[in-house]
Scaffold this active site. Structure first.
Site, PDB file in Angstrom:
ATOM      1  N   SER A   5      38.440  42.555  39.549  1.00 13.24           N
ATOM      2  CA  SER A   5      37.759  41.268  39.477  1.00 13.24           C
ATOM      3  C   SER A   5      36.639  41.244  40.503  1.00 13.24           C
ATOM      4  CB  SER A   5      38.741  40.123  39.747  1.00 13.24           C
ATOM      5  OG  SER A   5      38.102  38.869  39.636  1.00 13.24           O
ATOM      6  N   HIS A  35      27.598  36.653  44.944  1.00 11.12           N
ATOM      7  CA  HIS A  35      26.800  35.486  45.326  1.00 11.12           C
ATOM      8  C   HIS A  35      25.586  35.964  46.124  1.00 11.12           C
ATOM      9  CE1 HIS A  35      29.642  32.426  44.026  1.00 11.12           C
ATOM     10  NE2 HIS A  35      30.617  33.036  44.671  1.00 11.12           N
ATOM     11  N   HIS A  51      30.237  36.976  37.429  1.00 15.53           N
ATOM     12  CA  HIS A  51      31.675  37.227  37.517  1.00 15.53           C
ATOM     13  C   HIS A  51      32.068  38.226  36.436  1.00 15.53           C
ATOM     14  CE1 HIS A  51      35.674  36.091  35.659  1.00 15.53           C
ATOM     15  NE2 HIS A  51      36.040  36.497  36.850  1.00 15.53           N
ATOM     16  N   GLY A  92      52.079  35.217  44.616  1.00 15.02           N
ATOM     17  CA  GLY A  92      52.160  35.761  45.966  1.00 15.02           C
ATOM     18  C   GLY A  92      51.111  36.798  46.266  1.00 15.02           C
ATOM     19  N   ARG A 112      47.307  38.228  47.587  1.00 19.58           N
ATOM     20  CA  ARG A 112      46.660  38.107  48.891  1.00 19.58           C
ATOM     21  C   ARG A 112      45.604  37.005  48.827  1.00 19.58           C
ATOM     22  NH1 ARG A 112      42.274  40.701  51.704  1.00 19.58           N
ATOM     23  NH2 ARG A 112      42.746  40.948  53.915  1.00 19.58           N
TER      24      ARG A 112
END
Length: 298
Positions: free
Chosen positions: A90, A94, A104, A256, A258
């Site tokens: 992913s 910017h 994206h 859970g 990061r």
């Protein structure tokens, strides 16, 4: 089905994109490996205060566990009680220059297993463009490359995935799209693993041709505080979508993942104003009237 091939592809894709972006920017990404206590981990690669990018993140993750989070099971209750393995790349970029759009990309694969039950697996992903100042040439180019990435898999894919993207990246509370879209797909498992994997690979490999020509075309355009101010205002919409509506953000936080890696998608400089409207006929107004309209660009 060979999940190792998916993992290898994602690692190569991350490396290729980072290498090209470092060539454009002139600075290097900070690379940080991380581990998830419940199982798995990833490699987060982030650049802040570069020459071109105010923030850029290109992250790889591979996580597994005994149960999927609510963000995955609420729409698909048949996944409840299954162990899972999920992996993906992913990125969000910017740039400083308000004439260069934010972009994206995400490509991912997930398996859900349960003893005595059939294996459930699927691919997902896509890419979308979020300009602050619209250029028809850029919009047509981005959407054409998105279409090219799907062309060999059937004529219907692009129209379907473009519409899906327009519907997904939509701020319902603002009644406006996040940007000019691109393509988006999820739960892709038919007709077979190889076809879905090849389609996902094609989408990932078309990212650089879709974005870098736009980036290089606009990165040296002169701008001032007025343009940066509008960019910061529009970035607020990006934050609102990612924190309120984005399923990937919710999946990462609920599983859970990061937090620093998940929230790297947020821009570092953002502004909100009360009930602000652009001046009629201005370049800022043209973004709303000519670009944020769900148009068929190709």
């Amino acid at each position: 089905m060979n999940i190792t091939l998916v993992k290898e592809f994602l690692g190569v894709l991350q490396d290729q994109i980072i290498e090209r972006l470092e060539q454009v920017d002139g600075k290097c990404f900070q690379r940080e490996k991380w581990e998830r206590p419940e199982g798995g981990g990833g490699l987060s690669c982030v650049m802040e205060q570069g020459n071109v990018f105010e923030r850029a993140g290109v992250n790889y993750s591979h996580v597994f566990g005994l149960g999927l989070p609510a963000s995955a099971t609420v729409a698909r209750p048949e996944l409840t009680g299954r162990s899972f393995e999920a992996m993906g790349v992913s990125l969000v970029l910017h740039p400083y220059n308000p004439y260069v759009p934010t972009v994206h990309l995400n490509v991912r694969f997930l398996e859900a297993r349960k003893e005595g039950a059939e294996l459930i697996s699927w691919f997902g992903g896509g890419m979308d463009l979020t300009p602050y100042y619209g250029f028809e040439e850029d919009a047509k180019h981005f959407h054409q490359i998105c279409k090219n990435s799907l062309q060999s898999f059937g004529d219907s894919h692009h129209a379907h995935f473009k519409k899906w993207c327009d519907q997904y990246f939509y701020l319902k509370h603002r009644n406006e799209p996040r940007g000019i879209g691109g393509i988006f797909f999820d739960d892709l498992s038919q007709p077979d693993f190889d076809t879905c994997f090849n389609l996902t690979k094609s989408v990932g490999s078309h990212f650089l041709p879709a974005y870098v020509p736009i980036l290089e075309r606009r990165l040296n355009m002169p701008y001032g505080e007025h343009e940066r101010d509008f960019q910061a205002y529009r970035r607020g919409r990006y934050v609102e979508f990612n924190l309120v509506w984005d399923r990937g953000t919710l999946f990462g936080l609920q599983s859970g993942g990061r937090t620093e890696s998940i929230l790297m998608s947020l821009p570092p400089t953002v502004k909100w104003r009360y009930d602000w409207k652009p001046e009629p006929g201005s370049e800022e107004a043209k973004l709303y009237t000519n670009f944020l309209i769900g148009k068929d660009w190709v």
